[in-house]
Design an enzyme around this catalytic site. Structure first.
Site, PDB file in Angstrom:
ATOM      1  N   ASP A  43       0.691  -1.035   0.328  1.00 49.86           N
ATOM      2  CA  ASP A  43      -0.092  -0.120  -0.161  1.00 49.86           C
ATOM      3  C   ASP A  43       0.721   1.273   0.161  1.00 49.86           C
ATOM      4  O   ASP A  43       2.019   1.036   0.288  1.00 49.86           O
ATOM      5  CB  ASP A  43      -0.812  -0.028   1.295  1.00 49.86           C
ATOM      6  CG  ASP A  43      -1.603   1.348   1.549  1.00 49.86           C
ATOM      7  OD1 ASP A  43      -2.343   1.467   0.568  1.00 49.86           O
ATOM      8  OD2 ASP A  43      -1.618   1.618   2.754  1.00 49.86           O
ATOM      9  N   ASP A  45      -0.173   5.133   0.975  1.00 50.03           N
ATOM     10  CA  ASP A  45      -0.439   6.096   2.105  1.00 50.03           C
ATOM     11  C   ASP A  45      -0.464   5.546   3.311  1.00 50.03           C
ATOM     12  O   ASP A  45      -1.212   4.579   3.795  1.00 50.03           O
ATOM     13  CB  ASP A  45      -1.711   6.744   2.011  1.00 50.03           C
ATOM     14  CG  ASP A  45      -1.505   7.790   0.653  1.00 50.03           C
ATOM     15  OD1 ASP A  45      -0.840   8.855   0.569  1.00 50.03           O
ATOM     16  OD2 ASP A  45      -2.579   7.537  -0.205  1.00 50.03           O
ATOM     17  N   GLU A  90     -13.547   5.482   8.651  1.00 51.95           N
ATOM     18  CA  GLU A  90     -12.618   4.395   8.015  1.00 51.95           C
ATOM     19  C   GLU A  90     -11.956   3.787   9.094  1.00 51.95           C
ATOM     20  O   GLU A  90     -11.688   2.546   8.985  1.00 51.95           O
ATOM     21  CB  GLU A  90     -11.551   5.159   7.387  1.00 51.95           C
ATOM     22  CG  GLU A  90     -10.464   4.450   6.801  1.00 51.95           C
ATOM     23  CD  GLU A  90      -9.056   5.211   6.041  1.00 51.95           C
ATOM     24  OE1 GLU A  90      -9.259   6.377   5.887  1.00 51.95           O
ATOM     25  OE2 GLU A  90      -8.121   4.733   5.944  1.00 51.95           O
ATOM     26  N   SER A 158      -2.441   1.458  -4.641  1.00 55.69           N
ATOM     27  CA  SER A 158      -3.121   2.402  -3.668  1.00 55.69           C
ATOM     28  C   SER A 158      -4.249   3.350  -3.953  1.00 55.69           C
ATOM     29  O   SER A 158      -4.568   3.321  -5.158  1.00 55.69           O
ATOM     30  CB  SER A 158      -1.817   3.695  -3.781  1.00 55.69           C
ATOM     31  OG  SER A 158      -2.536   4.832  -2.986  1.00 55.69           O
ATOM     32  N   ALA A 159      -5.186   3.266  -2.939  1.00 53.17           N
ATOM     33  CA  ALA A 159      -6.399   4.049  -3.089  1.00 53.17           C
ATOM     34  C   ALA A 159      -6.231   5.661  -3.187  1.00 53.17           C
ATOM     35  O   ALA A 159      -7.157   6.185  -3.213  1.00 53.17           O
ATOM     36  CB  ALA A 159      -7.311   3.668  -2.201  1.00 53.17           C
ATOM     37  N   LYS A 207     -10.043  -3.472  -3.219  1.00 52.02           N
ATOM     38  CA  LYS A 207      -8.482  -3.824  -3.684  1.00 52.02           C
ATOM     39  C   LYS A 207      -8.299  -5.276  -4.357  1.00 52.02           C
ATOM     40  O   LYS A 207      -7.743  -5.565  -5.280  1.00 52.02           O
ATOM     41  CB  LYS A 207      -7.362  -3.598  -2.606  1.00 52.02           C
ATOM     42  CG  LYS A 207      -7.094  -1.925  -2.263  1.00 52.02           C
ATOM     43  CD  LYS A 207      -5.795  -1.707  -1.533  1.00 52.02           C
ATOM     44  CE  LYS A 207      -5.640  -0.285  -1.250  1.00 52.02           C
ATOM     45  NZ  LYS A 207      -4.347   0.239  -0.762  1.00 52.02           N
ATOM     46  N   ASP A 232      -1.620  -0.822   5.687  1.00 52.15           N
ATOM     47  CA  ASP A 232      -2.100  -0.150   7.069  1.00 52.15           C
ATOM     48  C   ASP A 232      -3.609  -0.100   7.323  1.00 52.15           C
ATOM     49  O   ASP A 232      -3.958   0.137   8.411  1.00 52.15           O
ATOM     50  CB  ASP A 232      -1.520   1.248   7.186  1.00 52.15           C
ATOM     51  CG  ASP A 232      -2.321   2.458   6.345  1.00 52.15           C
ATOM     52  OD1 ASP A 232      -2.407   2.053   5.105  1.00 52.15           O
ATOM     53  OD2 ASP A 232      -2.956   2.970   6.838  1.00 52.15           O
TER      54      ASP A 232
HETATM   55  O1  C5P Z   1      -2.658   4.558  -0.446  1.00 49.70           O
HETATM   56  P1  C5P Z   1      -3.866   4.071   0.247  1.00 49.70           P
HETATM   57  O2  C5P Z   1      -4.621   3.009  -0.296  1.00 49.70           O
HETATM   58  O3  C5P Z   1      -3.572   3.866   1.788  1.00 49.70           O
HETATM   59  O4  C5P Z   1      -4.732   5.447   0.387  1.00 49.70           O
HETATM   60  C1  C5P Z   1      -5.863   5.508   0.870  1.00 49.70           C
HETATM   61  C2  C5P Z   1      -5.814   6.590   2.022  1.00 49.70           C
HETATM   62  O5  C5P Z   1      -6.132   7.890   1.617  1.00 49.70           O
HETATM   63  C3  C5P Z   1      -7.058   6.119   2.958  1.00 49.70           C
HETATM   64  O6  C5P Z   1      -6.215   5.606   4.153  1.00 49.70           O
HETATM   65  C4  C5P Z   1      -7.503   7.704   3.695  1.00 49.70           C
HETATM   66  O7  C5P Z   1      -7.571   7.777   4.941  1.00 49.70           O
HETATM   67  C5  C5P Z   1      -6.849   8.484   2.470  1.00 49.70           C
HETATM   68  N1  C5P Z   1      -7.883   9.482   1.957  1.00 49.70           N
HETATM   69  C6  C5P Z   1      -7.874  10.798   1.901  1.00 49.70           C
HETATM   70  N2  C5P Z   1      -8.575  11.675   1.471  1.00 49.70           N
HETATM   71  C7  C5P Z   1      -9.577  11.249   0.507  1.00 49.70           C
HETATM   72  C8  C5P Z   1      -9.694   9.727   0.440  1.00 49.70           C
HETATM   73  C9  C5P Z   1      -8.687   8.821   1.183  1.00 49.70           C
HETATM   74  O8  C5P Z   1      -6.822  11.249   2.724  1.00 49.70           O
HETATM   75  N3  C5P Z   1     -10.434  12.127   0.071  1.00 49.70           N
HETATM   76 MG    MG Z   2      -2.797   3.050   3.476  1.00 52.94          MG
END
Ligand code: C5P
Ligand code: MG
Length: 291
Positions: A43, A45, A90, A158-159, A207, A232
């Site tokens: 992942d 972030d 979340e 990554s999301a 995912k 994480d």
């Molecule tokens: O890279 P990763 O898959 O961890 O990215 C997702 C993270 O981005 C989530 O854990 C979420 O807290 C954060 N997020 C954010 N702002 C958004 C959507 C998700 O900071 N608008």
């Molecule tokens: Mg993450």
């Protein structure tokens, strides 16, 4: 061979394991099989990047944009409002994934809509990343360089926002050719202005679907049945669901926030959990051991 003697960081107070014997067996099998059978899926972030620095939260790839000068004050307030509403959901361990999933889709969708309204210019992204407080975890250089030297594929799944996270690793000088990224990418028009996000949305709870859509990638890596997975969120546990001929998988989970409430669920699903650990020391030591 003694895993605990050879990897002393596994005895750090930040490290916990549900079943150390199983971890030992996986590490021994992976070491015997060697680097040519390994792939790493991580992942981005709050896994490759730091969660906090000097007591202050570090930004996610979304936050890098949200807090930047590319976003109007009015829009910043709206994005902050979304963060304050949905981030607690979340990380809420009392709600089920089924309950959270539609709310997470709502968060990502609303945030992307707001970003698109800002007419973000592609050429400004590099500067925004340079001026941000994003930080890869301590030891990142060794992590990326070691995998590169051994030609071990690293998939970053990554999301977050692909264009932003790529820039983070590019500016850190570690976007090596063995790195591949699955993420949400921005779609710019011919004058370089953001008009949409490309493809299927990736959020923290799909995912698995994302992995299964990318069969070509995993087919190429078919001979690499040993997987080191870093995440994480509990949603990150499904990132390896597309791996073919899986032999062994070792799942390492960073437990950054709401540590006491979430410890048990992380212990149940990750093989190794790292509590409030801002470094890559454990993944690096494990890679040293198995390769
Ligand atoms: O890279 P990763 O898959 O961890 O990215 C997702 C993270 O981005 C989530 O854990 C979420 O807290 C954060 N997020 C954010 N702002 C958004 C959507 C998700 O900071 N608008
Ligand atoms: Mg993450």
């Amino acid at each position: 061979m003694n895993v605990w003697r050879d990897i002393p960081v596994l005895s750090n107070s930040s490290v916990s394991m549900r079943d150390p014997k199983r971890v030992e067996q996986i590490l021994t099998s992976m070491r015997n099989a060697g680097a040519s059978t390994l792939q790493v899926i991580s992942d981005f972030d709050m896994t490759l990047t730091r969660f906090a620095c000097n007591g202050k939260r570090c930004p996610t790839s979304h936050n890098i944009l949200d807090n930047s000068k590319l976003i109007s004050e009015d829009c910043k307030a709206k994005l902050k409002n979304l963060l304050d509403t949905y981030y607690p959901i979340e990380i809420d361990s009392t709600r089920s994934v089924e309950e959270k999933l539609p709310l997470m889709v709502e968060w990502w969708t609303k945030a992307h809509e707001l970003l698109v309204q800002q007419k973000i210019i592609k050429d400004r992204l590099a500067l925004v990343v340079r001026e941000s407080e994003a930080k890869l975890r301590d030891g990142y250089q060794q992590f990326f360089d070691h995998l590169h030297q051994l030609s071990v594929p690293l998939l970053i799944f990554s999301a977050g926002i692909g264009d932003v996270l790529e820039e983070v690793i590019r500016q850190a000088g570690v976007f090596h050719p063995n790195v591949k990224v699955f993420s949400n990418y921005m779609d710019f028009d011919e004058s370089g202005v953001l008009r949409a996000f490309k493809g299927e949305l990736i959020h923290i709870y799909n995912k698995r679907e994302g992995a299964l859509l990318n069969t070509e990638h995993f087919k190429e890596l078919q001979s690499r049945g040993n997987v080191l997975l870093l995440g994480d969120s509990l949603g990150d546990l499904n990132m390896a669901d597309g791996v073919m001929d899986l032999q062994n998988i070792l799942k390492i989970g960073y437990l950054n926030d709401k540590v006491d409430e979430r410890r048990q669920s992380y212990l149940n699903s990750y093989d190794i959990i790292l509590e409030k650990d801002e470094t890559m020391d454990v993944p690096n030591a494990i890679l040293q051991y198995i390769t």
